[in-house]
Each structure stands twice: as structure tokens, then as C-alpha cells.
Scaffold this motif. Sequence first.
Motif, PDB file in Angstrom:
ATOM      1  N   ASN A 116      -1.783  11.972  -2.478  1.00 27.75           N
ATOM      2  CA  ASN A 116      -2.196  10.702  -1.899  1.00 27.75           C
ATOM      3  C   ASN A 116      -3.520  10.799  -1.157  1.00 27.75           C
ATOM      4  OD1 ASN A 116       0.079   9.008  -2.562  1.00 27.75           O
ATOM      5  ND2 ASN A 116       1.274  10.245  -1.141  1.00 27.75           N
ATOM      6  N   ASP A 138       3.783   8.556   3.254  1.00 23.67           N
ATOM      7  CA  ASP A 138       4.744   7.479   3.023  1.00 23.67           C
ATOM      8  C   ASP A 138       5.220   6.843   4.324  1.00 23.67           C
ATOM      9  OD1 ASP A 138       4.566   7.751   0.292  1.00 23.67           O
ATOM     10  OD2 ASP A 138       6.275   9.111   0.148  1.00 23.67           O
ATOM     11  N   LYS A 151       2.484   4.594   5.485  1.00 24.26           N
ATOM     12  CA  LYS A 151       2.422   3.399   4.656  1.00 24.26           C
ATOM     13  C   LYS A 151       3.561   2.440   4.989  1.00 24.26           C
ATOM     14  CE  LYS A 151       2.158   1.751  -0.110  1.00 24.26           C
ATOM     15  NZ  LYS A 151       1.971   2.120  -1.541  1.00 24.26           N
ATOM     16  N   GLN A 162       3.065  -1.356   6.209  1.00 20.27           N
ATOM     17  CA  GLN A 162       3.615  -2.478   5.432  1.00 20.27           C
ATOM     18  C   GLN A 162       4.234  -3.535   6.337  1.00 20.27           C
ATOM     19  OE1 GLN A 162       6.082  -0.156   2.745  1.00 20.27           O
ATOM     20  NE2 GLN A 162       4.730  -0.596   1.005  1.00 20.27           N
ATOM     21  N   TRP A 221       3.016  -7.247   1.125  1.00 20.51           N
ATOM     22  CA  TRP A 221       2.113  -6.125   0.906  1.00 20.51           C
ATOM     23  C   TRP A 221       1.226  -6.367  -0.302  1.00 20.51           C
ATOM     24  CZ3 TRP A 221       0.217  -2.177   3.438  1.00 20.51           C
ATOM     25  CH2 TRP A 221      -0.397  -1.135   2.745  1.00 20.51           C
ATOM     26  N   ASN A 222      -0.020  -5.935  -0.201  1.00 19.38           N
ATOM     27  CA  ASN A 222      -0.975  -6.046  -1.291  1.00 19.38           C
ATOM     28  C   ASN A 222      -1.693  -4.705  -1.425  1.00 19.38           C
ATOM     29  OD1 ASN A 222      -3.590  -6.634  -2.673  1.00 19.38           O
ATOM     30  ND2 ASN A 222      -2.884  -8.755  -2.570  1.00 19.38           N
ATOM     31  N   THR A 223      -1.987  -4.293  -2.643  1.00 18.54           N
ATOM     32  CA  THR A 223      -2.637  -2.988  -2.842  1.00 18.54           C
ATOM     33  C   THR A 223      -4.005  -2.924  -2.162  1.00 18.54           C
ATOM     34  OG1 THR A 223      -3.500  -3.784  -4.963  1.00 18.54           O
ATOM     35  CG2 THR A 223      -1.444  -2.506  -5.004  1.00 18.54           C
ATOM     36  N   LYS A 224      -4.605  -4.064  -1.839  1.00 23.07           N
ATOM     37  CA  LYS A 224      -5.914  -4.043  -1.173  1.00 23.07           C
ATOM     38  C   LYS A 224      -5.813  -3.481   0.246  1.00 23.07           C
ATOM     39  CE  LYS A 224      -5.931  -8.755   0.764  1.00 23.07           C
ATOM     40  NZ  LYS A 224      -6.631 -10.071   0.743  1.00 23.07           N
ATOM     41  N   TYR A 225      -4.588  -3.362   0.769  1.00 21.17           N
ATOM     42  CA  TYR A 225      -4.401  -2.802   2.106  1.00 21.17           C
ATOM     43  C   TYR A 225      -4.286  -1.274   2.085  1.00 21.17           C
ATOM     44  CZ  TYR A 225      -2.858  -7.682   2.836  1.00 21.17           C
ATOM     45  OH  TYR A 225      -2.771  -9.043   2.873  1.00 21.17           O
ATOM     46  N   GLU A 226      -4.176  -0.695   0.905  1.00 20.15           N
ATOM     47  CA  GLU A 226      -3.965   0.745   0.784  1.00 20.15           C
ATOM     48  C   GLU A 226      -5.059   1.590   1.442  1.00 20.15           C
ATOM     49  OE1 GLU A 226      -1.124   3.545  -0.456  1.00 20.15           O
ATOM     50  OE2 GLU A 226      -1.084   1.460  -1.138  1.00 20.15           O
ATOM     51  N   LYS A 248      -4.865   5.103   3.788  1.00 20.91           N
ATOM     52  CA  LYS A 248      -5.601   6.334   3.488  1.00 20.91           C
ATOM     53  C   LYS A 248      -6.454   6.762   4.680  1.00 20.91           C
ATOM     54  CE  LYS A 248      -5.920   5.304  -1.486  1.00 20.91           C
ATOM     55  NZ  LYS A 248      -4.869   6.221  -1.909  1.00 20.91           N
TER      56      LYS A 248
END
Length: 316
Positions: A19, A183, A186, A190, A196-201, A205
Motif C-alpha cells: 500500500n 488498513d 483507512k 472512512q 467513501w470515494n477512491t479520490k480520498y485514498e 497514503k
Amino acid sequence: MFEKYFFLACLFFIGGLKNYVSVDYPYEVRYFSLMVENQPVKIAYMDEIPSTSNGRTIVLMHGKNFNGFYWKNVIPALVAKGYRVLVPDQLGWGKSDKPNIHYSFHLLAAVTKELMDSLKITKATVIGHSMGGMLASRFALLYPQTVEKLVLENPIGLEDYKTFVPYQPLDKLYSKEKSATYDSYKKYQQSYYPVWNTKYEPYVKAQAESLYDPAFPQIAQVNALTYEMIYEQPVVYELENITAPTLLIIGQADRTVVGKDLLSDAEKTKRGNYPALGKMAHQRIKGSRLIELEGVGHIPHVQDFERFSNALFAFL
């Protein structure tokens, strides 16, 4: 430096970096050196000066699980309006040093003031999100002559956590921080969003970079110390003493509570009620404005930048 990259390489070969992706700060990172508790330390910061200035400065104060990176959409919008924008990584976070000291909001405010003094910034609008809202409030209380305006974006600390969250000794806090994973970070982030949207990933990180730092045990200790700071040093009892013109931007879907995992289910339903907490703060900060964003969680400037920026620029 060699040791760090050797450590990362070892993690890669054993599968520990599945990750891990390094995030790049949006602007040049600079460093300010000073002494804290007889220790030499460096504060990382971004300082963006517009080509056409309106003569005003904004200081952005990040939350506990973040650093200057997550202001990456806010900075250019402010610079485009002519504002100089100063974005410190607070001592103990991000690219700043992480010394083993007594952390306090008073100390972090004083360090930020020293940074501003070194840059000859005598007056600024201060914007604080989450824990940064607690820090911004303390800064405004300590240095009222320096704060032109104050913006509190879903600040934590609008209730006194130590009155209802069970106490945890520092060694227990450290063990929890030391056992953190990508995890677990994350999962916690969340909870900041209704969906949740992947743009928040990238914000996960940015927080998780520390997991792969050889100095992570020391970072975990600082994370525990700063949890203790939030728990033991409420500012909610002093809101009436804030004199700066203040804007509260409150996502109405936020239910953040520091130490929420330690509460019973019944207690969880009573705490972190940001619609009620926002109104309380609005009543107690004289002359403040309250903007309530329906359907928005803990981080309005990430989840709904358009509504956040409209409220902010109307106030500025």
C-alpha cells in the motif's frame, strides 16, 4: 538516508509495501530551525506568495491525522485570490521533526508564531480544521493581535473528551499507535465521509507514510503524546474569549469523537453531534457566523470543495 532506503527495500521484498505510495506535497517544502525544550528541531512548511498580492496572509492548520498535503486544493484557490498562504506541518507531524517533548497547544501555537515572525508575517487569517481548529482557537486566544480573522472547519474539541471518554495511560496509547496499519488508518478515515470515494485514498497514503519510516516507533510515541494533548487540554471552555471575527464551517454529517472506540454504543449516540456542537460554538463565540453544510462529513474542504470555498470566500 541510505538506512531509510535499505529499510524500504527490505519491506518491498517481504511484501510490506503493497500500500506504500509516497505523496508529493503540492509546493516547495522549506524548513525553519529553532530550539524546543533545549532540542534543535526543524519545522517544515509551504509558503506560497501570489504574483499579484492583496496584502493579506492566510495560515492553514491541519488536523491530527493529516499534514500540509491535504490542503493541496485549498492553497491554489487562495493564492489565485491574492493571498499569501503559509502551511506548516506542526511539530510532530508530516515532514517536521518529531521530538519526544511535552506537546501542548500553547507550545504549537508559540512555534507557529515564531515561524510567522521569522517570515515577517505580523497579521493573518487563521484557518484550522479538526485538531487544527483547537490549535487555531488557542492561537487566537494567545495572539489576538495577530489574528485578523478565524475560520474553524469542523474543529474537534467542541466537547471535553476527558469528561466522558475513559482515560488511557500513555503506554496503552503508545501500544495502540504502534500497532497501526494502513488498513486501520483507512478504516478511521472512512468514518470522515458519509460515502467513501477512491479520490480520498491519497489522504490515507499521506498519513500512512509514517508506517514505513524506520523511526516509526518514535512517531508512534508522538502520536500517543498528541492524543494525550487533545484529551487533556480542552479549549471549549474559553470560546467566549475569542475576539477575532470567526466563521464556523460545519459538515452536518460529522460524528467525530476522539476516543470514540472506547465508548459504549449508547454513549456514542450522544457524542460528536456536530449540528448541535456547531450551534453551541456559534452562540459562545461572539459575533461569529455559522455555515452548516448538509450531507458533508468531517472534511468539507476535501469532500465538497465548492461549498467550502464559497463559504470561505464570502467570509474573507
